[in-house]
Each structure stands twice: as C-alpha cells, then as structure tokens.
Scaffold this active site. Structure first.
Site, PDB file in Angstrom:
ATOM      1  N   SER A 145       0.858  -1.180   0.000  1.00  0.00           N
ATOM      2  CA  SER A 145       0.000   0.000   0.000  1.00  0.00           C
ATOM      3  C   SER A 145       0.896   1.232   0.000  1.00  0.00           C
ATOM      4  O   SER A 145       2.048   1.167   0.444  1.00  0.00           O
ATOM      5  CB  SER A 145      -0.876   0.006   1.260  1.00  0.00           C
ATOM      6  OG  SER A 145      -1.476   1.269   1.455  1.00  0.00           O
ATOM      7  N   TYR A 149      -2.468  -0.960  10.578  1.00  0.00           N
ATOM      8  CA  TYR A 149      -2.382  -1.224   9.137  1.00  0.00           C
ATOM      9  C   TYR A 149      -1.072  -0.679   8.572  1.00  0.00           C
ATOM     10  O   TYR A 149      -0.354  -1.374   7.843  1.00  0.00           O
ATOM     11  CB  TYR A 149      -3.583  -0.583   8.443  1.00  0.00           C
ATOM     12  CG  TYR A 149      -3.623  -0.762   6.949  1.00  0.00           C
ATOM     13  CD1 TYR A 149      -4.068  -1.958   6.388  1.00  0.00           C
ATOM     14  CD2 TYR A 149      -3.239   0.263   6.091  1.00  0.00           C
ATOM     15  CE1 TYR A 149      -4.125  -2.132   5.004  1.00  0.00           C
ATOM     16  CE2 TYR A 149      -3.291   0.105   4.717  1.00  0.00           C
ATOM     17  CZ  TYR A 149      -3.733  -1.088   4.181  1.00  0.00           C
ATOM     18  OH  TYR A 149      -3.782  -1.252   2.820  1.00  0.00           O
TER      19      TYR A 149
END
Length: 256
Positions: A144, A157
């Site tokens: 990401s 995350y």
C-alpha cells in the site's frame, strides 16, 4: 502470453484487487490457485470465468491468520496444481480505529493477515521451490502507499505495510542466490468493496481526488497490470523494489 505454463497462487483473490490480479494473470496464460476464507458466489464466478477462457484453476479455503493454514494453502495448492511458480501475497485486513481505541484482537488480526501470513506463505513457497530444485521464483506482495505514507486511525495497518516493505527488501537480498525475485506493488486509492463507504461520501471523495494528479480512483485492473509485469520475464532484473500504483498520490499528499 507472458505467463504461459506458469502456476500462480493469489491469496485473497475472491474479490477486489486480488480477483483482478487473478483474472489478469490467467489472461497472461497462467494457471491460477484462488484463495479466500470462503468459496462464495464471486469466487465461483471467477473460477468459471478462468475456465471459460481455457485456464486451469482451483479454489482453496484458508484462514491466513493461522500459520498452519498458511502452510496448508501452499501444500494443497502444489498437490492440486502440481507446482507453484509465482506467489502473490494479496490478502489483507484493515480497521479504522484511533490508537487509544485499537484492541489487541484487531491489532493481532491486521498484523497476522497482512504481515505474518505473507512471511509464512512465502517461506513455505520458497521451501517448495528448493525441494523441487527450482532456481527461479517470483514473490509479489500487495502492499500500500501506506508502507510509506502515514494514515491516522490506521496505525496497525500502516505498521503492517511498513513491515512488509522491509521484509520484501530483506528477502530480495537473501533469496537472490536462489533466483527468486521479491517485489511489492503499492496501490493508492483503488475502487474496491473495501472503499465502499468512501464512494458514498462525495465531499470526502472530492478532497481525496484533489490529492491525486490523475484525478481518478484506481481500478483493480491498474494494479493487476503492474503485477503481471513484475511476474513476467520482462521484470527479470527487478527485485527489492516497490512499484507504486497510485495515480501520483504520493507526490504531495496531505490530510485535510
């Protein structure tokens, strides 16, 4: 077709980016091992689409928060398809929670699925290559932009994706003598079910698009194309790097 006669395992491939990756790799000629926690209707549709286009495909259920399931996924995939040539660590989890509100259970789930599972699925895959005497392999992790970019209320995350970045770089060096390439793709804002809430907030979406020079959200096909390239012989000299697929989001992003 760049991936003809290859077998690819794509974790978390029953929907979203993972599904897009599986379909694109199949179009490139690869046989596909699909994975999800449950074989739902969309997973079955993906299987049918790949078969209709002449590809070999199977689906394996596995809970990747458990290390034993990570290992079983690879061993069962080999048993059913004969071998695995390409590993795509795509499965992921996230939760919107402030630092003080994050529970131990949520932290464990996110780190286990996003980072620990990628480690142990890769470890089992590499052992498979060694056992079969193969001096060539490819691991691609779906990371990401948040391996690089802070994201308030998503600390667990971001920690998992930051860990995935350094894991990739370390494995690229360690596994290079075995002929195994290791890279990340790092999507930005992609239009998938996980972003459904964003789609329903026009003002929030508009502010996000102001930060994206391409002026649009990405599509699963955008990420899938990058993965297909990294999995192919066209990328044989690329290892230890992250390919950002973000429409330019990282150029000057700011929270508003």
């Amino acid at each position: 077709m760049r991936l003809e006669n290859k077998v690819a395992l794509v974790t978390g491939s029953s929907q979203g980016i993972g599904r897009g990756i599986a379909l694109r790799l199949a179009q490139e000629g690869a046989d596909i091992i699909l994975h999800g926690r449950d074989e739902d209707a969309l997973a079955q549709e993906t299987e049918q689409q790949i078969r209709a286009e002449g590809g070999r495909v199977c689906f394996i259920e596995a809970d990747l928060s458990q290390v034993a399931s990570c290992r079983r996924l690879v061993s069962e995939g080999v048993a059913r398809m004969g071998r695995i040539d390409i590993l795509i660590n795509n499965a992921g989890a996230q939760k919107n929670a402030g630092f003080l509100d994050t529970s131990e259970q949520d932290y464990d789930l996110i780190l286990n699925v996003n980072l620990r599972a990628a480690f142990f699925v890769a470890q089992t895959y590499v052992q498979h290559l060694v056992d079969r005497g193969e001096k060539k392999g490819c691991i691609i992790n779906n990371s990401s932009v948040h391996e690089e970019l802070p994201f308030p209320n998503f600390t667990s995350y971001c920690a998992s994706k930051g860990g995935l970045k350094l894991m990739m770089r370390n494995l690229a060096i360690e596994l290079a003598p075995l002929g195994i390439r290791v890279n990340n793709v790092a999507p930005g804002a992609i239009e998938t079910p996980i972003n459904a809430a964003l789609m329903n907030q026009p003002e929030v979406l508009a502010r996000l698009l102001e930060n994206i020079p391409a002026s649009r959200l990405g599509q699963p096909r955008d990420v899938a194309g990058a993965v297909a390239f990294l999995a192919s012989a066209d990328a044989d000299y690329i290892t230890g790097t992250t390919l950002y697929v973000d429409g330019g989001l990282l150029w000057n992003y700011s929270e508003q």
